[in-house]
Enzyme design. Structure first.
Site, mmCIF file in Angstrom:
data_model
loop_
_atom_site.group_PDB
_atom_site.id
_atom_site.type_symbol
_atom_site.label_atom_id
_atom_site.label_comp_id
_atom_site.label_asym_id
_atom_site.label_seq_id
_atom_site.Cartn_x
_atom_site.Cartn_y
_atom_site.Cartn_z
ATOM 1 N N HIS A 1 0.796 -1.226 0.000
ATOM 2 C CA HIS A 1 0.000 0.000 0.000
ATOM 3 C C HIS A 1 0.830 1.278 0.000
ATOM 4 C CE1 HIS A 1 -3.622 2.369 1.577
ATOM 5 N NE2 HIS A 1 -4.060 1.746 0.496
ATOM 6 N N LYS B 1 3.105 4.439 -1.132
ATOM 7 C CA LYS B 1 3.017 5.291 -2.322
ATOM 8 C C LYS B 1 4.150 6.304 -2.257
ATOM 9 C CE LYS B 1 -1.970 4.601 -2.373
ATOM 10 N NZ LYS B 1 -1.886 3.439 -1.470
ATOM 11 N N HIS C 1 -9.196 10.557 -0.038
ATOM 12 C CA HIS C 1 -8.368 9.352 -0.036
ATOM 13 C C HIS C 1 -7.096 9.620 0.767
ATOM 14 C CE1 HIS C 1 -5.763 6.105 -1.811
ATOM 15 N NE2 HIS C 1 -6.899 5.447 -1.657
ATOM 16 N N LYS D 1 -4.854 10.408 4.104
ATOM 17 C CA LYS D 1 -4.921 9.921 5.480
ATOM 18 C C LYS D 1 -4.014 10.796 6.340
ATOM 19 C CE LYS D 1 -5.588 6.098 2.808
ATOM 20 N NZ LYS D 1 -5.462 6.140 1.346
#
Length: 588
Positions: free
Chosen positions: A257, A259, A494, A496
């Site tokens: 996950h 990025k 999207h 966090k």
């Protein structure tokens, strides 16, 4: 797919001088196609959708189709204007190569309308926020307003950016709003090669972004955790400059996950970008995303050691450890680039998660690393009188795009582990049973329904309804997604973020932006008696601590008592708006 290859060669080399319209190949996915990118529909024929369009206003989608009906309806809305445009006279299509390049820039990058000036051998596209020379251009001067380098200077020292939202044109006016192609702006340097580590990558879309800057033939390495249909076949046939590796997770509940991007320039300097966005169209155009862009990290002088050029936060050694954790030959050159770079100007701390069991005083686990950083470097006011401001008056806020299973009560993981980490500070390292307040910012059904795309706006919010039903207690902590101050309420988050805010809502004690959602897989499982905590997923984020910026606290409000000229960019509105009794969190 050979006709597609020929068309790509024509696009790149500009050899199609007779302005013939190429015969398009049928989409290989046929009725299974899920794409919503206009460029996909311009490149591939979709006979099934054409037949639906011919029905006019009485479109009826069969019940036994592989995709939900809403997918086909949205595809029809995208395809309809493309078909109408194709009906125009041929001399409207037979445009010069220069005009085609200009239109490509606008449509791919989703920028507002621009004025264009064309000259022989050179095309310059102007808009209020960027200056791009697409042919025979020399490096944009460092002082040119609107370039990415200028944006970095304006947003120094925090370098925290949010994505532009085409549906909200006001976002283009924000000094810290960017598109993906801004990351490739020539003002940052002449790109030599780049590395993209991500979860979902649409390689076709990604290379189009590089092509906008004429960088589509530069060496590109990608690590990804979720493949698109026929992605490997596409790269093998059409992407000789791309090296790739699919990260297969051993744990079925784990996810690759992270990025992060690494951009290396011709002088072997580099920049790091830590983001919350996947690399495909919707993530960079429909949703609110956040990204931190590092200052340039120059190449160290010959004879330097790996310990030279370290950041005050140990960012360099943590990044090396993260890259080494993959144990992949494809990353060896990237590890060397990082080892030979000077990170001394980097002021944020790197927080990451990698699969496996981790212990305190080491990176690789969000629970441990965040707790360690806050215990060492986070300072909160000391309560000296009953009326004075103390640590417990500073509230913790957790904002995410998905939520995992936390147990039957708050004490199990939410307060017993996550809050223990986030509530840490120098006077109270890893407090047990902390009484600190914690609020969750997560979209309600009403938030999503009022989004730009209706209920489809919730596509980036994969919170399971079954999980929510087992932890209804969590709704008492939940607050609406409202970002009116930045004109972003109707675009779902999207991004966090995790932070601690002063009682007057004007200051931050810390700020974390990360790919990690509110879950054990991302942050770490319950801490065991030996101090260990198990991680299932790869995650990455950066933590901002005032100490490393020479500040007591970060200012987030233009209050009369502001001490600093720099305001820390904050994306959602304060004070928070709690869920009402009849509100329900958005669930898939």
């Amino acid at each position: 797919m050979e006709s597609y290859l020929k068309r790509k060669i024509t696009e790149v080399n500009g050899t199609d001088g007779d302005a013939k319209i190429p015969k398009r190949e049928e989409c290989p996915h046929k009725e299974r196609c899920y794409r919503k990118n206009p460029h996909h529909f311009k490149e591939f024929q979709h006979p099934f959708l054409i037949s639906l369009l011919e029905m006019g206003d009485s479109v009826k989608i069969p019940d036994n189709m592989p995709q939900p009906k809403d997918v086909y309806l949205e595809q029809l809305d995208i395809l309809r204007p493309i078909i109408e445009a194709a009906k125009k006279p041929i001399n409207n299509i037979a445009k010069s190569q220069t005009e085609i390049k200009e239109e490509s820039l606008d449509s791919n990058n989703m920028q507002p309308s621009t004025s264009k000036v064309s000259r022989k051998g050179k095309t310059t596209v102007f808009n209020p926020f960027s200056i791009v020379k697409t042919e025979n251009s020399e490096l944009v001067k460092n002082t040119v307003a609107g370039t990415m380098l200028h944006k970095l200077k304006v947003n120094d020292p925090y370098n925290l950016f949010f994505t532009t939202i085409p549906k909200s044109p006001e976002t283009y006016k924000e000094t810290n709003a960017v598109t993906f192609t801004d990351l490739l702006c020539p003002s940052l340097g002449t790109l030599k090669c780049s590395l993209q580590i991500n979860f979902m990558i649409d390689i076709d879309w990604l290379l189009k972004q590089y092509k906008i800057r004429n960088l589509h033939t530069k060496p590109l390495t990608i690590l990804y955790g979720d493949d698109w249909p026929d992605m490997v076949e596409f790269m093998d046939k059409f992407c000789p400059n791309v090296k790739y590796h699919f990260v297969k997770m051993k744990d079925p509940f784990g996810c690759h996950h992270s990025k992060v991007g690494i951009y290396v320039y011709e002088d072997n300097s580099l920049r790091i970008v830590v983001s919350t966005a996947n690399l495909y169209y919707e993530d960079w155009n429909h949703y609110n995303q956040g990204l931190w862009i590092s200052p340039v990290c120059p190449k160290l002088p010959e004879g330097s050691t790996v310990k030279d050029g370290e950041s005050p936060t140990s960012f360099k050694q943590d990044l090396i450890k993260y890259l080494q954790s993959y144990n992949l030959a494809i990353l060896k050159e990237w590890i060397e680039y990082v080892k030979n770079a000077d990170f001394s100007n980097v002021k944020v701390a790197l927080v990451y998660s990698t699969p496996g069991k981790h212990y305190p005083k080491s990176n690789g686990n969000h629970l441990h690393k965040v707790g360690d950083l806050l215990s060492q470097h986070c300072t909160l006011p000391v309560k000296t009188t009953p009326e004075s401001e103390g640590p417990l008056s500073w509230g913790i806020m957790a904002q995410a795009s998905s939520i995992g299973s936390m147990g039957k009560s708050p004490a199990e993981w939410f307060r017993g582990n996550l809050l223990r980490s986030l509530a840490s500070h120098k006077q109270s390292p890893r407090p047990n049973n902390s009484q600190a307040t914690i609020s969750i910012i997560y979209p309600s059904v009403e938030n999503v329904a009022n989004g730009y795309f209706g209920l489809e706006s919730g596509g980036c919010l994969p919170y399971s309804k079954a999980t929510n039903e087992k932890q209804k207690w969590l709704q008492t902590y939940m607050h609406q997604w409202i970002a009116d101050g930045r004109n972003r309420t109707r675009a779902m988050p999207h991004i966090k973020t995790y932070c601690r805010v002063s009682p007057d809502l004007c200051k931050l004690a810390f700020f974390l932006i990360t790919s990690a959602n509110l879950s054990k897989s991302a942050w770490g499982s319950n801490i065991q008696k030996d101090g260990g905590s198990y991680i299932r997923s790869y995650e990455m984020g950066v933590m901002f601590l005032p100490k490393f910026f020479g500040e007591e606290y970060f200012e987030i409000s233009n209050s009369p008592n502001m001490k600093n000229k720099k305001v820390f960019p904050f994306i959602y509105d304060l004070p928070l708006t709690p869920f009402k009794k009849d509100d329900y969190p958005w669930c898939n």
